[in-house]
Design an enzyme around this catalytic site. Structure first.
Site, PDB file in Angstrom:
ATOM      1  N   GLN A  75     -98.949  87.314 -69.153  1.00 13.78           N
ATOM      2  CA  GLN A  75    -100.156  87.796 -68.987  1.00 13.78           C
ATOM      3  C   GLN A  75    -100.567  86.948 -67.365  1.00 13.78           C
ATOM      4  O   GLN A  75    -101.459  86.483 -67.168  1.00 13.78           O
ATOM      5  CB  GLN A  75    -101.035  87.524 -69.782  1.00 13.78           C
ATOM      6  CG  GLN A  75    -101.032  88.857 -70.363  1.00 13.78           C
ATOM      7  CD  GLN A  75    -101.886  90.124 -69.916  1.00 13.78           C
ATOM      8  OE1 GLN A  75    -102.049  90.273 -69.055  1.00 13.78           O
ATOM      9  NE2 GLN A  75    -101.288  91.466 -70.481  1.00 13.78           N
ATOM     10  N   SER A  76     -99.159  86.570 -67.208  1.00 15.05           N
ATOM     11  CA  SER A  76    -100.159  85.715 -65.599  1.00 15.05           C
ATOM     12  C   SER A  76    -101.079  86.270 -64.015  1.00 15.05           C
ATOM     13  O   SER A  76    -100.231  87.427 -64.061  1.00 15.05           O
ATOM     14  CB  SER A  76     -98.682  85.307 -65.363  1.00 15.05           C
ATOM     15  OG  SER A  76     -98.467  84.506 -63.666  1.00 15.05           O
ATOM     16  N   ASN A  77    -101.422  85.088 -64.555  1.00 13.34           N
ATOM     17  CA  ASN A  77    -102.446  85.476 -63.144  1.00 13.34           C
ATOM     18  C   ASN A  77    -101.728  85.055 -61.171  1.00 13.34           C
ATOM     19  O   ASN A  77    -101.804  85.891 -60.702  1.00 13.34           O
ATOM     20  CB  ASN A  77    -103.755  85.074 -63.403  1.00 13.34           C
ATOM     21  CG  ASN A  77    -104.781  84.759 -64.584  1.00 13.34           C
ATOM     22  OD1 ASN A  77    -104.968  86.163 -64.882  1.00 13.34           O
ATOM     23  ND2 ASN A  77    -104.991  83.546 -65.299  1.00 13.34           N
TER      24      ASN A  77
END
Length: 336
Positions: A75-77
Site C-alpha cells: 500500500q505504498s503512497n
C-alpha cells in the site's frame, strides 16, 4: 541554499495550507497544534512524495531516462505518486512491491493504493516476500532493460536519497515563509518518519537557514538508534549536496520509536484513536501507516505533559488517506 540550481519539475499545489487544529487543541488541553497539509499536494490524492518527485523526475529527465523503476510496500503512497508524476511527463513506471503486511485480506491486497497504481498505469513487475533486497531487485531489472537499449532511472523506496530530500528542504523554506506571514513562533515540527527523506530534508533546510526549529520524527518501523542514524546519514548527504556551510550537528536528529507497535503497516490502538479524533474533530483524514502513527505519538506526548500550553507545534501531514481503504476490516472493528 540556492535550490534554484537544481533541476525541478512542478507537480504540486504549493504552498500547502498551514492550519490550526483548534478543536484538537481544546480536546487535549495542551500546546496549540498546527497542521501542515502535505496531504493536499494534489498529485493523485496528494502526499509528501510529490515534493521529492519534483526533483527526482527532473533529474531523470536531465539524464535522458525513458522508464522509471521504483519500489515500496503493497500500500505504498510513494509508488502511487511516482506512477502519477511519471505519467504527467510521459514515462512508464515499473514497480516492485514488498509484502510487508499480510494480515488484512483482500481489501489490503487489491484496493486503496493498489487500485490506484493500476488506474494510473503502473506496471507491477513482482510482489515479493517481506525482507527481499528490493534495491537489488530493481537494479537487476534495470540492468536487463539497459541490455535492451532502454534508459531506466531507479528511484529508491520513499524517494529517499539526497535529490529526493531536496523536496523537504524546499518545504522547510515554505514553512518558514508561512510562519513569518502568520507571525507564528514554531517550537517544534513533528511528523512520521520511515524511509527518512522527509526528516532529512527538513533538518537540512531548517538548519541551513539557522532557524533553530527542532524536528521530531515519530518512527513507523525502526528502533530509535537505527532510525536516527539513517536520518543523520541522509541529512548529511543532503547537506553536502546543498553545499551548506559547516556540518549538520548529530544532536539535531531526534526520533521517538515508542509508537511503532507490532511493526510497519500495523496500526496500534493509538493510531486508530488518532484517525478517529482527527476525522471527527477536524474533518481531516490521516493514514493508518504514517500520519496516523505520527499523530498518535504527538497526542501521547501531549498527554504526558511534554509541551507547555503556550507552545506551537506543527504536525506535517504526509498524506496517504487512500490507504485507509485497505484497512477496512480493522477500522470497522475499532471500538472508540
Amino acid at each position: 541554499m540556492h535550490l534554484s540550481r537544481f533541476p525541478r519539475l512542478h507537480f504540486g499545489h504549493f504552498p500547502t495550507p498551514l492550519e490550526p487544529l483548534d478543536n484538537l487543541t481544546r480536546h487535549l488541553g495542551g500546546p496549540r497544534i498546527w497542521i501542515k497539509r502535505d496531504d493536499c499536494t494534489g498529485l493523485a490524492t496528494g502526499g509528501n512524495k510529490t515534493r521529492k518527485l519534483e526533483f527526482l523526475l527532473a533529474d531523470a529527465q536531465t539524464k535522458g531516462a525513458d522508464v522509471i523503476i521504483t519500489q515500496g510496500a503493497t500500500q505504498s503512497n510513494h509508488v502511487r505518486q511516482t506512477i502519477a508524476a511519471a505519467a504527467k511527463i510521459g514515462l512508464p513506471t515499473h514497480v516492485f512491491l514488498e509484502k510487508r503486511v499480510t494480515d488484512f485480506g483482500e481489501d489490503y491486497q487489491r484496493s486503496g493504493n493498489i487500485l490506484l497504481d493500476d488506474l494510473l498505469g503502473g506496471v507491477i513487475e513482482q510482489h515479493l516476500p517481506a525482507g527481499t533486497d528490493m534495491q537489488q531487485a530493481m537494479e537487476q531489472f534495470a540492468g536487463r532493460l539497459r541490455t535492451e537499449g532502454r534508459r531506466p532511472y531507479v528511484i529508491p523506496g520513499g524517494g529517499s536519497n539526497p535529490v529526493g530530500a531536496l523536496g523537504y528542504v524546499a518545504c522547510a523554506e515554505e514553512l518558514l515563509w508561512q510562519s513569518s506571514q502568520k507571525r507564528l513562533r514554531i517550537d517544534q515540527v513533528v511528523h512520521a518518519t520511515g524511509s527518512t527523506g522527509t526528516q532529512a530534508g527538513l533538518l537540512a533546510g531548517l538548519n541551513a537557514t539557522n532557524s533553530g526549529i527542532p524536528v521530531l520524527g515519530i518512527s513507523v518501523r525502526a528502533p530509535r538508534e537505527r532510525q536516527e542514524e539513517n536520518v543523520y546519514q541522509l541529512a548529511t548527504r543532503t547537506w553536502q549536496l546543498l553545499e551548506a556551510r559547516g556540518e549538520l550537528p548529530r544532536e539535531k536528529v531526534q526520533v521517538n520509536s515508542d509508537y511503532v507497535g507490532d511493526g510497519y503497516g500495523l496500526p496500534t490502538s493509538g493510531t486508530l484513536e488518532a484517525l478517529r479524533l482527527l476525522a471527527r474533530l477536524e474533518g481531516i483524514l490521516l493514514d493508518p501507516v504514517y500520519s496516523g502513527k505520527g499523530m498518535a505519538g504527538l497526542i501521547d506526548l501531549i498527554r504526558q505533559g511534554r509541551y507547555s500550553s503556550d507552545q506551537n507545534i506543527v504536525f506535517i501531514h504526509t498524506g496517504g488517506s487512500a490507504g485507509l481503504f485497505g484497512y477496512r476490516q480493522l477500522l470497522e472493528k475499532y471500538d472508540d
